[in-house]
Design an enzyme around this catalytic site. Sequence first.
Site, PDB file in Angstrom:
ATOM      1  N   SER A 120       0.783  -1.238   0.000  1.00 54.83           N
ATOM      2  CA  SER A 120       0.000   0.000   0.000  1.00 54.83           C
ATOM      3  C   SER A 120       0.812   1.285   0.000  1.00 54.83           C
ATOM      4  O   SER A 120       0.239   2.372  -0.100  1.00 54.83           O
ATOM      5  CB  SER A 120      -0.952   0.016   1.203  1.00 54.83           C
ATOM      6  OG  SER A 120      -2.082  -0.794   0.952  1.00 54.83           O
ATOM      7  N   LYS A 123       0.036   3.633  -2.775  1.00 48.97           N
ATOM      8  CA  LYS A 123      -1.006   4.661  -2.711  1.00 48.97           C
ATOM      9  C   LYS A 123      -0.423   6.071  -2.714  1.00 48.97           C
ATOM     10  O   LYS A 123      -1.110   7.033  -3.082  1.00 48.97           O
ATOM     11  CB  LYS A 123      -1.888   4.446  -1.484  1.00 48.97           C
ATOM     12  CG  LYS A 123      -2.746   3.189  -1.557  1.00 48.97           C
ATOM     13  CD  LYS A 123      -3.596   3.023  -0.308  1.00 48.97           C
ATOM     14  CE  LYS A 123      -4.568   1.850  -0.435  1.00 48.97           C
ATOM     15  NZ  LYS A 123      -3.911   0.539  -0.512  1.00 48.97           N
ATOM     16  N   SER A 304      -6.092   3.826   4.130  1.00 52.26           N
ATOM     17  CA  SER A 304      -5.468   2.874   3.195  1.00 52.26           C
ATOM     18  C   SER A 304      -6.525   2.023   2.507  1.00 52.26           C
ATOM     19  O   SER A 304      -6.372   0.813   2.354  1.00 52.26           O
ATOM     20  CB  SER A 304      -4.468   1.967   3.933  1.00 52.26           C
ATOM     21  OG  SER A 304      -3.599   1.347   3.011  1.00 52.26           O
TER      22      SER A 304
END
Length: 470
Positions: A120, A123, A304
């Site tokens: 993640s 992101k 997230s």
Amino acid sequence: MRRSRVLGVSVLVVMAVVGAYVTADAYDVVPGLVTLAPAPAPARPFPTAPGAVAPAPVAAPLAALPAAAPVPSDARLGALAQALAADPRTGGSVGVLVADQLTGAVEAAIEPDVARTAASTTKLLTATAALGRLDHARTLETRVVRESADQIVLVGGGDMMLAAGAGRPDAVNGRAGLGDLAQQVARALTLAGTTTVRLAYDDHLFTGNAVNPGWASSDVTNGYVAPVTGLAVDIGRTRDAEDAPRSTTPSLDAARTLAKELEADGITVTGTPARVVATSGATTLGTVRSASIAEIVDYVLHESDNTITEVLGRLVALDEGLPASFGGAAAAVLEALREDGLDITGTHLDGASGLSHGTHVAPALLVATLRLVTDPSHPRLRGVAVDLPISGLSGTLADRFTTSSARGFVRAKTGSLTSVTSLAGTVQDADGRLLVFAVIADHVPVTGEDAARQAVDEFVTQLTGCGCRD
């Protein structure tokens, strides 16, 4: 004799009138040349602009750095990075890069240019592309149009965070509500004399697969992500819980929710909602709007959320004229970063969220992105830097660094997949200097993922204690 007397009287009358007028003129009651008012002061001369002069020299905001000034202890930072890579908790495959935010000087590096499964922390790239390319104040519109005399269509505009009932103006997830939309539609239908309709839905804003083949088969049922569609209630959750399983048909579920709300407002909905393409130019019966793009980016970084990150990627793709699909989003995000001057060599995005193990990003690109968003010359991107979770206090870092001396001094994006632990962000060292860092461990033992996160947190905590040489 009588004529002389009349003439005399007339002269007296005229003189009296003239005298009265002169008196009135003197007191400025009537117009004339006579006045008892004091003479006005002479008019001031018309102002003139001064001539242009050369500006005074501008003093430099910072003096030149003395040659004898202490420099960061590169050796110590490098030793810390080597210790992290050798730590058995991290699995023996680690990429690290630590750099000075202001100068870009590399302070510690272990295979910084090797692209690894970044989870993640990816992101960061999507959030940067979204704030760099999309209007920050833009909202996503969900509307209902009248397709025919007895059919209405729910048209999705990319908002997968609809509330089932009333919208909540203080929320990001749930800003727009289907209950509010139903009230608008019911009022318009009732005024038109319609009380029974068929309901369809149009979620064709996004194209291609709604589920990424690179995701694990259990990611949807485990609540990690929902199929990416043009509309959904509560990001497709099947119940009111953060880790609830996600629906496999979020658009249909949204249409069914709207049908229930319409029934509650006195409109009979017949049949099962069908998927259609709404006619261009159909009359709009009601509209609700999501939170702004800036607020959605903040939500993504704090929570997230994989699904909404994929939505942002598709919106960037549409803005770039690319297909609103996993592939289109990946291409659009990378192109946006390339246009901002970042080196994307070796990077491969399998979607926009980092949920797929097929996404590979080097620590060098994460650090370059962090330097970009913390650069004052790029104010549009500042939201990425300030919206990152804060160690021990907020977002996905709220339960990390809680007893660490680094609590409150780290802003970073977390990353976690099976066998992967990553962290990328900013940290202040002992001298108040801002460092940017990225750590990716992509061969973590499955049974030791918590231990790997602890090792990474210890490394970042040690960065806060670093400073200049004595």
